[in-house]
Design a protein around this motif. Structure first.
Motif, PDB file in Angstrom:
ATOM      1  N   THR A 153     -29.456 -61.866  15.657  1.00 31.13           N
ATOM      2  CA  THR A 153     -28.874 -60.930  14.683  1.00 31.13           C
ATOM      3  C   THR A 153     -29.924 -60.393  13.709  1.00 31.13           C
ATOM      4  O   THR A 153     -30.786 -61.150  13.236  1.00 31.13           O
ATOM      5  CB  THR A 153     -27.757 -61.648  13.886  1.00 31.13           C
ATOM      6  N   ALA A 154     -29.844 -59.094  13.455  1.00 30.58           N
ATOM      7  CA  ALA A 154     -30.717 -58.466  12.462  1.00 30.58           C
ATOM      8  C   ALA A 154     -29.851 -58.018  11.290  1.00 30.58           C
ATOM      9  O   ALA A 154     -28.899 -57.256  11.466  1.00 30.58           O
ATOM     10  CB  ALA A 154     -31.434 -57.272  13.064  1.00 30.58           C
ATOM     11  N   VAL A 155     -30.180 -58.513  10.113  1.00 29.01           N
ATOM     12  CA  VAL A 155     -29.435 -58.139   8.904  1.00 29.01           C
ATOM     13  C   VAL A 155     -30.296 -57.181   8.087  1.00 29.01           C
ATOM     14  O   VAL A 155     -31.456 -57.479   7.791  1.00 29.01           O
ATOM     15  CB  VAL A 155     -29.087 -59.399   8.067  1.00 29.01           C
ATOM     16  N   LYS A 156     -29.701 -56.018   7.755  1.00 29.42           N
ATOM     17  CA  LYS A 156     -30.460 -55.008   7.014  1.00 29.42           C
ATOM     18  C   LYS A 156     -30.403 -55.304   5.520  1.00 29.42           C
ATOM     19  O   LYS A 156     -29.336 -55.592   4.974  1.00 29.42           O
ATOM     20  CB  LYS A 156     -29.888 -53.627   7.294  1.00 29.42           C
ATOM     21  N   ASN A 157     -31.579 -55.210   4.896  1.00 30.02           N
ATOM     22  CA  ASN A 157     -31.654 -55.414   3.449  1.00 30.02           C
ATOM     23  C   ASN A 157     -32.648 -54.367   2.930  1.00 30.02           C
ATOM     24  O   ASN A 157     -33.855 -54.538   3.062  1.00 30.02           O
ATOM     25  CB  ASN A 157     -32.136 -56.846   3.161  1.00 30.02           C
ATOM     26  N   GLY A 158     -32.124 -53.255   2.424  1.00 28.90           N
ATOM     27  CA  GLY A 158     -32.992 -52.158   1.982  1.00 28.90           C
ATOM     28  C   GLY A 158     -33.729 -51.562   3.170  1.00 28.90           C
ATOM     29  O   GLY A 158     -33.113 -51.172   4.167  1.00 28.90           O
ATOM     30  N   GLY A 186     -24.481 -54.825  14.656  1.00 32.95           N
ATOM     31  CA  GLY A 186     -23.110 -54.352  14.407  1.00 32.95           C
ATOM     32  C   GLY A 186     -22.098 -55.162  15.188  1.00 32.95           C
ATOM     33  O   GLY A 186     -22.250 -56.370  15.379  1.00 32.95           O
ATOM     34  N   GLN A 187     -21.100 -54.461  15.699  1.00 39.45           N
ATOM     35  CA  GLN A 187     -19.938 -55.088  16.350  1.00 39.45           C
ATOM     36  C   GLN A 187     -20.324 -55.901  17.594  1.00 39.45           C
ATOM     37  O   GLN A 187     -21.423 -55.719  18.129  1.00 39.45           O
ATOM     38  CB  GLN A 187     -18.969 -53.970  16.774  1.00 39.45           C
ATOM     39  N   PRO A 188     -19.415 -56.774  18.067  1.00 40.79           N
ATOM     40  CA  PRO A 188     -19.664 -57.463  19.333  1.00 40.79           C
ATOM     41  C   PRO A 188     -19.751 -56.458  20.498  1.00 40.79           C
ATOM     42  O   PRO A 188     -19.241 -55.345  20.378  1.00 40.79           O
ATOM     43  CB  PRO A 188     -18.418 -58.361  19.504  1.00 40.79           C
ATOM     44  N   GLY A 189     -20.393 -56.879  21.598  1.00 40.60           N
ATOM     45  CA  GLY A 189     -20.479 -56.008  22.779  1.00 40.60           C
ATOM     46  C   GLY A 189     -21.691 -55.103  22.746  1.00 40.60           C
ATOM     47  O   GLY A 189     -22.502 -55.149  21.813  1.00 40.60           O
ATOM     48  N   PRO A 190     -21.822 -54.239  23.763  1.00 39.89           N
ATOM     49  CA  PRO A 190     -23.041 -53.429  23.913  1.00 39.89           C
ATOM     50  C   PRO A 190     -23.289 -52.425  22.783  1.00 39.89           C
ATOM     51  O   PRO A 190     -24.428 -52.099  22.483  1.00 39.89           O
ATOM     52  CB  PRO A 190     -22.835 -52.710  25.260  1.00 39.89           C
ATOM     53  N   LYS A 191     -22.230 -51.967  22.125  1.00 39.30           N
ATOM     54  CA  LYS A 191     -22.407 -50.909  21.105  1.00 39.30           C
ATOM     55  C   LYS A 191     -22.944 -51.437  19.776  1.00 39.30           C
ATOM     56  O   LYS A 191     -23.270 -50.656  18.886  1.00 39.30           O
ATOM     57  CB  LYS A 191     -21.078 -50.187  20.848  1.00 39.30           C
ATOM     58  N   GLY A 241     -27.256 -49.449  17.200  1.00 38.04           N
ATOM     59  CA  GLY A 241     -26.199 -49.389  18.216  1.00 38.04           C
ATOM     60  C   GLY A 241     -26.668 -48.810  19.552  1.00 38.04           C
ATOM     61  O   GLY A 241     -25.943 -48.867  20.535  1.00 38.04           O
ATOM     62  N   GLU A 242     -27.876 -48.242  19.574  1.00 36.99           N
ATOM     63  CA  GLU A 242     -28.390 -47.673  20.837  1.00 36.99           C
ATOM     64  C   GLU A 242     -29.233 -48.658  21.641  1.00 36.99           C
ATOM     65  O   GLU A 242     -29.721 -48.330  22.724  1.00 36.99           O
ATOM     66  CB  GLU A 242     -29.236 -46.421  20.547  1.00 36.99           C
ATOM     67  N   GLY A 243     -29.419 -49.866  21.081  1.00 32.32           N
ATOM     68  CA  GLY A 243     -30.358 -50.808  21.689  1.00 32.32           C
ATOM     69  C   GLY A 243     -30.027 -51.216  23.110  1.00 32.32           C
ATOM     70  O   GLY A 243     -30.925 -51.379  23.941  1.00 32.32           O
ATOM     71  N   PHE A 244     -28.729 -51.371  23.405  1.00 32.36           N
ATOM     72  CA  PHE A 244     -28.373 -51.811  24.759  1.00 32.36           C
ATOM     73  C   PHE A 244     -28.689 -50.710  25.781  1.00 32.36           C
ATOM     74  O   PHE A 244     -29.251 -50.978  26.847  1.00 32.36           O
ATOM     75  CB  PHE A 244     -26.890 -52.203  24.830  1.00 32.36           C
TER      76      PHE A 244
END
Ligand code: FAD
Ligand code: 2MC
Length: 393
Positions: A153-158, A186-191, A241-244
């Motif tokens: 997981t990547a959490v955005k901070n600034g 973001g959400q579960p799954g490929p998106k 969200g485009e990573g997959f």
């Protein structure tokens, strides 16, 4: 000629058949390099588990570090078909080293295609020369075939992401300087997946022990651990969200490249066994005189030719953006990695006990190609992909 001596002693299975003059020149360059710079060291790299970085950098000097990247930042601007021809030719000199080179090329292409100008300018020139090597990080301990279930997981901070998780089976890990990490933003799954470039020196990045493997021994495979590894948001390829999709589009070419490595090894094994059966005598004649031997060699040649045609056909589909590219790449990977493995195994069988000795290269081609039915998507996943497309209506 040098070409006919190096390619194959038998015209009908010569990999240069049907190529343009430019493709022939590229193939000759790669074949010469494989013979002179790789083949003499292939057994040693395997047995001593040496990563031949200087040889890879020499290959990059020939333009093989970023084969199908644009020329702006040092790429060679060649086609996927050219890449297939190159990886096939190099594999006769060492499948494992060539396969790692193909993963590095896949990463360079992903950066070239989806990275910002700034990110490309920063990393691509060094990837093209292989001053820096790259690794592709999709698989996790709990997420292999079901890649979209990944949990790093990547959490955005600034302006920064903090990335935590583990990537399993990473080719080149520990040696590579650049890691393309598929992680959840973001959400579960490929998106909900993004692709983020993480440099090796980032605090929080550590590596597991080198895995002990059946083949692919000239390159390390390790787990990559990320523990609050912080990188700029600007290191992301594409949008969140485009990573997959980015990961999968890299793998379409990757699957052709891996299949090309299997074709090269099958060619080398077939050439070797044709020579061997002419000289080895049993029951008062060369074993080549037995019809069983002849029929085996005929079958092997047919499988080799079919594999190569499927692989090159898929490469052209990718070059021409054919709408069925995904299925054609999956079919090529499924067929060529399975059938070329069988070709190599049959070549080993025709060597008798000598085929099982490390004095002969056939066993190394077999060990190195065994994993090609497993990685870059198992051959079962290739069938899943094909069936979904074929049966969707
Ligand atoms: P699993 O997914 O657990 O599969 C186990 C078995 O179940 C397989 O036979 C599989 O085909 C079958 N199976 C699973 N799902 C289905 C289904 N839906 N239908 C039918 N059968 C199914 N990954 C990277 O990201 N980067 C790398 O650089 C990399 N390098 C690798 C190098 C090596 C030497 C190896 C061995 C692996 C590497 N991998 C890498 C990981 C590789 O891609 C995975 O091993 C592969 O995708 C399979 O995942 P898994 O091992 O978790 O097997
Ligand atoms: N090319 C382009 N897009 C693709 C694609 C492909 N080959 N495969 C999937 N996609 C897209 C797909 O079109 C969809 O996008 P959209 O919704 O916009 O249409 C999105 O990705 C999600 O795809 P699915 O809905 O098919 O996702 P699902 O979770 O059902 O499974 C599957 C997809 C099984 C095909 C995928 O998880 C997969 O390929 N698994 C194998 C993993 C793998 O290959 N790992 C290799 C690791 S690298 C390695 O081994 C090395 C040695 C480097």
């Amino acid at each position: 000629s040098f070409r006919s001596r190096l390619m194959s002693s038998v015209a009908s299975i010569d990999p240069s058949a049907g190529l343009t003059d430019e493709q022939l020149a590229t193939q000759e360059l790669a074949t010469r390099f494989a013979h002179n710079e790789m083949l003499p060291h292939m057994a040693q790299w395997d047995q001593k588990e040496e990563f031949p970085l200087s040889t890879l950098r020499a290959a990059a000097q020939l333009g093989f570090g970023a084969i199908y990247c644009k020329e702006d930042y040092g790429g060679s601007g060649l086609t996927r078909l050219d890449a297939s021809i190159i990886f096939e030719a190099l594999s006769l000199g060492c499948v494992s080293t060539t396969a790692y080179l193909s993963i590095h090329n896949m990463c360079a292409w992903m950066l070239d295609t989806y990275g910002s100008e700034e990110l490309k300018a920063r990393y691509l020139p060094d990837l093209a020369t292989m001053e820096k090597c790259a690794s592709y990080c999709l698989t996790e301990p709990g997420s292999g075939s079901d890649a979209a279930s990944l949990s790093t997981t990547a959490v955005k901070n600034g302006d920064y992401y903090s990335i935590t998780g583990s990537k399993a089976f990473i080719s080149g890990a520990g040696e590579s300087e650049v890691y393309l990490i598929m992680c959840r933003t973001g959400q579960p799954g490929p998106k909900g997946i993004s692709c983020i470039l993480v440099p090796k020196e980032t605090p929080g990045v550590t590596f597991g022990a080198k895995e002990r493997k059946v083949g692919w021994n000239s390159q390390p495979t390790r787990i990559v651990h990320l523990e609050s590894a912080v990188v700029p948001v600007a290191n992301r390829l594409g949008e969140e969200g485009e990573g997959f999709s980015i990961a999968m589009s890299g793998l379409n070419g990757g699957r052709i490249n891996i299949a090309s490595c299997s074709v090269g090894a099958a060619q080398a094994s077939l050439d070797a066994v044709i020579e061997y059966t002419k000289t080895r005598k049993q029951f008062g004649s060369p074993i080549a005189a037995f019809q069983h031997t002849q029929f085996e060699i005929a079958e092997m040649a047919a499988e080799l030719l079919a594999s190569r045609l499927l692989v090159r056909n898929a490469a052209v589909a990718l070059d021409t953006k054919h709408p069925d590219t995904v299925v054609l790449c999956a079919a090529a990977k499924l067929y060529a990695t399975r059938n070329c493995l069988q070709v190599i195994d049959r070549a080993l069988q025709l060597h008798g006990g000598y085929g099982y000795l490390k004095d002969y290269p056939v066993q190394q081609y077999l060990r190195d190609c065994r994993v090609h039915t497993i990685l870059e998507g198992t051959n079962e996943v290739m069938r899943v992909i094909m069936a979904r497309h074929l049966m969707a209506s």
